[in-house]
Design a protein around this motif. Sequence first.
Motif, short mmCIF file in Angstrom:
data_model
loop_
_atom_site.label_atom_id
_atom_site.label_comp_id
_atom_site.label_asym_id
_atom_site.label_seq_id
_atom_site.Cartn_x
_atom_site.Cartn_y
_atom_site.Cartn_z
N THR A 70 0.83 -1.20 0.00
CA THR A 70 0.00 0.00 0.00
C THR A 70 0.86 1.25 0.00
N SER A 71 0.32 2.31 -0.58
CA SER A 71 0.99 3.61 -0.53
C SER A 71 0.74 4.32 0.78
N GLY A 72 -0.16 3.77 1.60
CA GLY A 72 -0.33 4.35 2.94
C GLY A 72 -1.72 4.83 3.26
N VAL A 73 -2.75 4.00 3.01
CA VAL A 73 -4.12 4.35 3.38
C VAL A 73 -4.31 3.92 4.84
N VAL A 74 -4.00 4.82 5.74
CA VAL A 74 -3.85 4.49 7.16
C VAL A 74 -5.08 3.81 7.77
N PRO A 75 -6.30 4.32 7.61
CA PRO A 75 -7.45 3.65 8.24
C PRO A 75 -7.62 2.22 7.77
#
Length: 411
Positions: free
Chosen positions: A234-239
């Motif tokens: 992932t590129s960083g979709v935190v939730p």
Amino acid sequence: MSSVAVVSSENMDEKQQSVSTPVVQAAAAKVNLLGMSRPELEKFFEDLGEKKFRAGQVMKWIHQYFVTDFAEMSNISGKLREKLEKICEIKAPEVVHRNYSKDGTRKWVFRVGDGEGSLVETVLIPAEDKTGARKTLCISSQVGCALDCSFCSTGKQGFQRDLTPAEIIGQLWMANYSYMEDVPVAERERTVTNVVMMGMGEPLLNYDAVLSSMQLMLDDFAYGMSKRRVTLSTSGVVPKIDQLAQDIDVALAISLHAPNDELRNELVPINKKYPLQQLIAACQRYLAKDGNESARRHVTIEYVMLDGVNDQPEHAQQLLKLLKNLPSKINLIPFNPFPHAPYGRSSRNRIIAFQKTLSDAGFVCTIRQTRGDDIDAACGQLVGQVADRTRRAEQWKKKVAQQQEILRTQG
């Protein structure tokens, strides 16, 4: 042998061929069983008035023996087979082209809808490791990508739609089947050893379909893969990283590419919404939810090496500071240029020096070997033949041309 279209793989090196997909030709109204999870199939059979154990039987025929013809499912009654033939199908995405590289890399172009833009690509990369022959499949989760990372050719085409579970798992099905086309059904076995959700699209923005597909990958009645051999990047979709921690145990990779927020905002725009402090904290939470035989021993950090952009000694020091409290392995990726890309690949000496800094500090740091770039299959080149439906690529090329003209006139 099932009633599938078989295409010879002879003389495929470096060649792109139009092929027919091994699928049952069926009416659109039929139910496609390919992407259904075991619970979904159990309910499906119970709704038919059948015992739910039929789900496991059919799953094995589909995902372990790669059979698409219900008539070949010999441990199922003839009456049920006839019923399934009338109302169901086992349909992988249509293969419109395939390329086999001289280094063993394979690429497929799948059509997943109407129009020239409804195409996705899948890449299989072979390698030798301590356990023997490893075959890693890089799977796409979306048609295009909405995140528009500045160094990625796929992002330049924009986003069209999410893939369904059948379209996602169908990529794994087809990759395995490509080694089984001429093998008798009873002798077929799963060949792909590793899967990375790292192809076209951001997997966590197609969460439900990706989760369902990974559950099939892990299911012993389907592909029976180890948790450590299924990786979501992932590129960083935190939730969604936090949600993933609750729903499944697979390996996690982060497309990081920059050690500070200012630079990452430019390279990976989603960082503006979920900056590095939030992303690293989410990774720490993901690793904290551990268990026996868990895949969550570390996070893999993907870091593309861009000449003069993120490859300097100060960037290596910033990366060390950023990751000091996060168990991680670092994978340095030589940039693969694409037309009109505004970046160049870091020199080999620069990449090795960067690696040494990280290794000397105690990190496991590897340099990814570029594979399949003779067939546009290398990392960042997955745009392939996908049409630009948003004019993002056209706008990007215009911007780059303007910048080059400014540099030329100034020079």
